[in-house]
Scaffold this motif. Structure first.
Motif, PDB file in Angstrom:
ATOM      1  N   ARG A 577       0.989  -1.196  -0.045  1.00 57.23           N
ATOM      2  CA  ARG A 577      -0.042   0.021   0.008  1.00 57.23           C
ATOM      3  C   ARG A 577       1.025   1.537   0.029  1.00 57.23           C
ATOM      4  N   GLY A 578       1.857   1.271   0.900  1.00 53.22           N
ATOM      5  CA  GLY A 578       2.647   2.368   1.028  1.00 53.22           C
ATOM      6  C   GLY A 578       3.366   2.695  -0.417  1.00 53.22           C
ATOM      7  N   VAL A 579       4.078   1.525  -0.948  1.00 54.77           N
ATOM      8  CA  VAL A 579       4.721   1.839  -2.218  1.00 54.77           C
ATOM      9  C   VAL A 579       3.784   2.141  -3.347  1.00 54.77           C
ATOM     10  N   LEU A 580       2.386   1.529  -3.470  1.00 54.69           N
ATOM     11  CA  LEU A 580       1.766   2.144  -4.545  1.00 54.69           C
ATOM     12  C   LEU A 580       1.410   3.727  -4.245  1.00 54.69           C
ATOM     13  N   ALA A 581       1.276   3.983  -3.024  1.00 55.45           N
ATOM     14  CA  ALA A 581       1.104   5.537  -2.869  1.00 55.45           C
ATOM     15  C   ALA A 581       2.373   6.419  -3.532  1.00 55.45           C
ATOM     16  N   ALA A 582       3.797   5.933  -3.220  1.00 56.07           N
ATOM     17  CA  ALA A 582       4.739   6.448  -3.421  1.00 56.07           C
ATOM     18  C   ALA A 582       4.743   6.515  -5.032  1.00 56.07           C
ATOM     19  N   LEU A 583       4.508   5.176  -5.723  1.00 55.44           N
ATOM     20  CA  LEU A 583       4.459   5.375  -6.982  1.00 55.44           C
ATOM     21  C   LEU A 583       3.397   6.024  -7.912  1.00 55.44           C
ATOM     22  N   ALA A 584       2.446   6.615  -7.271  1.00 57.94           N
ATOM     23  CA  ALA A 584       1.394   7.588  -7.731  1.00 57.94           C
ATOM     24  C   ALA A 584       2.269   8.857  -7.778  1.00 57.94           C
ATOM     25  N   LEU A 602       5.356  -6.051  -7.807  1.00 57.57           N
ATOM     26  CA  LEU A 602       4.609  -4.935  -8.612  1.00 57.57           C
ATOM     27  C   LEU A 602       5.403  -4.959  -9.913  1.00 57.57           C
ATOM     28  N   GLU A 603       4.731  -4.657 -10.930  1.00 63.07           N
ATOM     29  CA  GLU A 603       5.201  -4.461 -12.277  1.00 63.07           C
ATOM     30  C   GLU A 603       4.591  -3.126 -12.937  1.00 63.07           C
ATOM     31  N   GLY A 604       5.210  -2.518 -13.949  1.00 58.48           N
ATOM     32  CA  GLY A 604       4.705  -1.383 -14.597  1.00 58.48           C
ATOM     33  C   GLY A 604       5.564  -0.530 -15.065  1.00 58.48           C
ATOM     34  N   GLU A 605       5.426   0.781 -15.494  1.00 61.21           N
ATOM     35  CA  GLU A 605       6.098   1.759 -15.956  1.00 61.21           C
ATOM     36  C   GLU A 605       6.382   2.936 -14.950  1.00 61.21           C
ATOM     37  N   ILE A 606       7.610   3.503 -15.275  1.00 63.71           N
ATOM     38  CA  ILE A 606       7.912   4.668 -14.315  1.00 63.71           C
ATOM     39  C   ILE A 606       8.483   5.636 -15.260  1.00 63.71           C
ATOM     40  N   PRO A 607       8.454   7.083 -15.203  1.00 62.37           N
ATOM     41  CA  PRO A 607       9.164   7.964 -15.803  1.00 62.37           C
ATOM     42  C   PRO A 607      10.798   7.659 -15.665  1.00 62.37           C
ATOM     43  N   ALA A 608      11.751   7.650 -16.265  1.00 61.09           N
ATOM     44  CA  ALA A 608      13.077   7.503 -16.193  1.00 61.09           C
ATOM     45  C   ALA A 608      13.819   8.351 -15.080  1.00 61.09           C
ATOM     46  N   SER A 609      12.941  10.000 -15.241  1.00 59.63           N
ATOM     47  CA  SER A 609      13.380  10.898 -14.323  1.00 59.63           C
ATOM     48  C   SER A 609      13.282  10.476 -12.860  1.00 59.63           C
ATOM     49  N   LEU A 614      12.922   6.547  -6.785  1.00 61.70           N
ATOM     50  CA  LEU A 614      12.377   5.640  -6.290  1.00 61.70           C
ATOM     51  C   LEU A 614      13.105   4.651  -5.335  1.00 61.70           C
ATOM     52  N   GLU A 615      14.524   4.705  -6.152  1.00 63.32           N
ATOM     53  CA  GLU A 615      15.482   3.757  -5.507  1.00 63.32           C
ATOM     54  C   GLU A 615      15.853   4.148  -4.107  1.00 63.32           C
ATOM     55  N   GLN A 616      15.882   5.476  -4.212  1.00 64.76           N
ATOM     56  CA  GLN A 616      16.058   6.060  -2.695  1.00 64.76           C
ATOM     57  C   GLN A 616      15.037   6.046  -1.666  1.00 64.76           C
ATOM     58  N   GLN A 617      13.888   6.035  -2.109  1.00 64.79           N
ATOM     59  CA  GLN A 617      12.588   5.752  -1.076  1.00 64.79           C
ATOM     60  C   GLN A 617      12.455   4.367  -0.709  1.00 64.79           C
ATOM     61  N   LEU A 618      12.780   3.409  -1.772  1.00 62.48           N
ATOM     62  CA  LEU A 618      12.525   1.951  -1.468  1.00 62.48           C
ATOM     63  C   LEU A 618      13.043   1.411   0.058  1.00 62.48           C
ATOM     64  N   PRO A 619      14.403   1.601   0.409  1.00 63.61           N
ATOM     65  CA  PRO A 619      14.801   1.219   1.592  1.00 63.61           C
ATOM     66  C   PRO A 619      13.821   1.472   2.946  1.00 63.61           C
ATOM     67  N   ALA A 620      13.435   2.733   2.911  1.00 63.52           N
ATOM     68  CA  ALA A 620      12.599   2.985   3.983  1.00 63.52           C
ATOM     69  C   ALA A 620      11.083   2.421   3.933  1.00 63.52           C
ATOM     70  N   LEU A 621      10.609   2.538   2.675  1.00 66.66           N
ATOM     71  CA  LEU A 621       9.046   1.791   2.282  1.00 66.66           C
ATOM     72  C   LEU A 621       9.140   0.523   2.597  1.00 66.66           C
ATOM     73  N   THR A 622      10.230  -0.374   2.322  1.00 65.53           N
ATOM     74  CA  THR A 622      10.215  -1.714   2.767  1.00 65.53           C
ATOM     75  C   THR A 622      10.839  -2.266   3.706  1.00 65.53           C
ATOM     76  N   ARG A 623      11.543  -1.576   4.655  1.00 62.78           N
ATOM     77  CA  ARG A 623      12.425  -1.937   5.529  1.00 62.78           C
ATOM     78  C   ARG A 623      13.711  -2.735   4.926  1.00 62.78           C
ATOM     79  N   GLY A 624      13.933  -2.166   3.674  1.00 62.91           N
ATOM     80  CA  GLY A 624      15.065  -2.552   3.199  1.00 62.91           C
ATOM     81  C   GLY A 624      15.098  -3.886   2.444  1.00 62.91           C
ATOM     82  N   GLU A 625      13.895  -4.382   2.329  1.00 59.34           N
ATOM     83  CA  GLU A 625      13.698  -5.655   1.953  1.00 59.34           C
ATOM     84  C   GLU A 625      13.220  -5.563   0.287  1.00 59.34           C
TER      85      GLU A 625
END
Length: 666
Positions: A577-584, A602-609, A614-625
């Motif tokens: 849920r938290g990652v989907l909110a960040a992706l939006a 989760l699969e999909g498309e994301i702007p290259a920019s 996303l890489e920087q936010q991911l550890p905090a959103l997923t407890r590093g997993e």
């Protein structure tokens, strides 16, 4: 002696360079196995490679396996240096794809395997690090089949995995279980194997099965899997046997016309240019004149070939071999070499294996007086890596470079400091967009008709082209309607002008048709010499083309597109849920998630920019997993404010300013 040009490819840190060291040691080329951590490896020769423990530039080293000379090419594993891998793929006879027994199939592994399969390059898989804690066998084989190719076959069993005593025991072709698995695998690509087995299973001898495996491996239909450890040497002897017996070592035709491909360019100690060439046919000798590129020609002044871990001076380099050539001062990466007509030199390489870089930054010298030296140094770096794609802005006295990622920026900075003595910094990295035509547009300006100040008639029509088609230039006028040099001037300027569209971004795909042409013939006043004011020159056509073309572009219209990456994200289910909110917030377009009890995808498309964010936010959103894989997918129209890029030319969109610059008058 036959030659096998072998590539070692992998995701970063899978043990690719360590495997190269182990193969060289086993072949007797080196006396001790070098260490990546200690910076003592044979192929990582750059100071930065030894310092960071990663491969940045491809390196070639040679060793003998029986009657086969193996030219082994160690390639970078970090995705920022994928361009270096791209240049190597077109010259390979076979490849070894290295996978970590602990980390398994990673993002870069998938990209490399898809490319190897598309190019039909015979590939063995070596699962490294079986001596590490957490090493896998059966589950990893399932991952290889699911994520890389269903046509994989384990060539042996492992014992004592996860310990320093880990070992690999090859299966024998007489082993019933292994023989049956081979029959099933071979039958997937050739029904005759299954028919023979059903009619008389005893008719399939071990030799027949091995021959069938070799045939389908060389056809890039199946991929034998070996397990081992590059550090301890476990499994490397069976892998060497597989390289010798299962990969193709073609015997090139030395009597055929000379055809070779340049896949690497570097500078020698005295600044001389050295071209690495893979010979596909013929034999190239010292003092031969070779043709390459767009009508360029030069004499080969020296040749070195790879032998037993080093290079030796030779009077020739023949089909199947890789050599270093001196004397080709204008040669570029990707050039095809021939001693005959350039038209006879059919390209052996497919281009654009991977997506172009989608990032760029401005390089700023610490001292303003270094601007000239910086431009010269960057030009030399661009020779070695054309995808750096220098963009010179003479108006602002700035130089931009294209990048795949932040690590590449660090490498450029360190290289400029250590090799050229230049201290530089970078501006913020920005995303490279492109423009696509909305429709068809046409324009024409006639010779001696206001407001055209040039002695030239040019009419151009622009039409959209399919993505990836490139820019084509065609004629609807008679080829003899004016001197070919004038037509060539228009064509060259069209390509140059389309590098900056209406919003400043490149238009990579378009069809341009020349619809009108005309010129003033060479003439002069009575008893006088040639008078430029009365006669057309190529300069008239070069200066008028941007005005006509940009008018046609305005009438056609363009839309700015941004690069999109496809992504796959494995993460704890409770973090979805938290990652989907960040992706939006990052404007990503996720598909319906594949939810599981513990781990979801989760699969999909994301702007290259947004990938770096996303890489920087991911550890905090997923407890590093969370584990993220992303790769360029396509371009899509920009939504919202349209980004513009500052122009580096005299801006033909502003006719008054353009004429003031090129003519000093309106």
């Amino acid at each position: 002696m036959k030659a096998l040009n072998l590539g070692i490819l992998a995701h970063v840190d899978a043990g690719k360079t360590s495997l190269t060291e182990r193969l060289l040691y086993a072949a007797g080329v080196i006396d001790a196995v070098g260490s990546v951590d200690d910076g003592s490896t044979q192929t990582d020769s750059l100071a930065l490679e030894r310092q960071r423990g990663i491969t940045i530039k491809s390196a070639v080293v040679s060793f003998a396996l029986g009657d086969v000379t193996v030219n082994l090419i160690d390639t970078p594993g970090h995705p920022d240096f994928i361009a270096e891998v791209e240049r190597v793929l077109g010259v390979l006879d076979g490849a070894v794809l290295v996978v970590s027994a602990v980390e398994g199939v990673q993002a870069q592994t998938r990209i490399l395997m898809r490319t190897l399969q598309r190019l039909r390059i015979p590939t063995l898989i070596f699962v490294n690090k079986i001596d590490r804690a957490g090493a896998r066998h059966e589950s990893l084989l399932c991952d290889l089949a699911a994520k890389l190719s269903p046509s994989v076959v384990a060539m042996g069993a492992t014992v004592d995995r996860g310990t320093p005593d880990a070992a690999f025991t090859p299966y024998g072709v007489s082993d019933p279980a292994f023989g049956l698995s081979l029959v099933e695998l071979l039958a997937e690509h050739d029904d005759r194997w299954l028919e023979t087995f059903v009619e008389n299973e005893n008719a399939l001898s071990g030799d027949a099965l091995w021959a069938g495996l070799a045939e389908q491996t060389r056809g890039a239909l199946v991929h034998p899997v070996y397990f081992g450890s590059a550090i301890t040497g476990a499994g490397t002897q069976p892998l060497i046997a597989g390289i010798r017996e299962l990969l193709p070592a073609p015997e090139g035709d030395r009597e055929a016309p000379v055809v070779g491909s340049v896949f690497k360019v570097e500078r020698g100690p005295a600044g001389e240019k050295i071209a690495y060439v893979r010979m596909f046919s013929g034999e190239l000798r010292t003092r031969d004149r070779v043709r390459f590129g767009a009508g360029r020609e030069a004499k080969v002044t020296a040749i070195r070939v790879f032998d037993a871990g080093t290079t030796t001076t030779s009077h020739s380099v023949a089909a199947g071999q890789i050599g270093q050539l001196w004397g080709l001062t204008e040669v570029r990466i990707g050039d095809e070499l021939t001693t005959g007509p350039v038209a006879d030199c059919e390209s052996k390489r497919e281009s654009a294996f991977f997506a172009p870089p989608t990032l760029e930054t401005v390089v700023v010298p610490a001292r303003a007086s270094d601007r000239g030296n910086l431009q010269s140094a960057l030009s030399q770096l661009a020779e070695q890596d054309p995808l750096i794609n220098l963009r010179q802005d003479d108006v602002r006295q700035e130089t931009s470079v294209s990048l795949y990622g932040e690590v590449q920026k660090e490498v450029v900075q360190t290289t400029l400091a250590t090799e050229y003595g230049l201290d530089v910094s970078f501006r913020e990295t920005t995303t490279i967009h492109i423009e696509r035509l909305d429709g068809i547009g046409a324009a024409v300006e006639f010779n001696k008709v206001d407001p055209n100040p040039f002695l030239a008639t040019i009419g151009l029509r622009v039409e959209p082209a399919a993505p990836g088609a490139g820019v084509s230039f065609e004629l609807e006028v008679e080829l003899g309607s004016m001197p070919f040099a004038f037509i060539k001037a228009v064509e060259d300027t069209v390509h140059e002008t389309l590098r900056q569209g209406l919003y400043g971004w490149e238009i990579p795909d378009a069809r341009v048709v020349m619809t009108h042409s005309g010129y003033s013939a060479r003439q002069s006043h009575a008893h006088a010499v040639f008078d430029k004011s009365m006669s057309s020159t190529a300069g008239d056509f070069r200066l008028l083309t941007p005005l006509v073309l940009t008018t046609a572009l305005r009438r056609a219209g363009t839309t700015v597109h941004e690069p999109m990456h496809r992504f796959q994200l494995e993460l704890p289910t409770d973090a979805v849920r938290g990652v989907l909110a960040a992706l939006a917030k990052l404007r990503a377009i996720p598909r319906v998630p594949a939810l599981d009890q513990d781990v979801s995808v989760l699969e999909g498309e994301i702007p290259a920019s947004a990938v770096h964010q996303l890489e920087q936010q991911l550890p905090a959103l997923t407890r590093g997993e969370g584990v993220l894989e992303s790769a360029f997918e396509r371009y899509q129209p920009v939504i919202g404010a349209v980004p513009r890029r500052e122009r580096t030319d005299h801006d033909p969109l502003n006719r008054r300013e353009y004429l003031l610059h090129v003519l000093r008058r309106v």
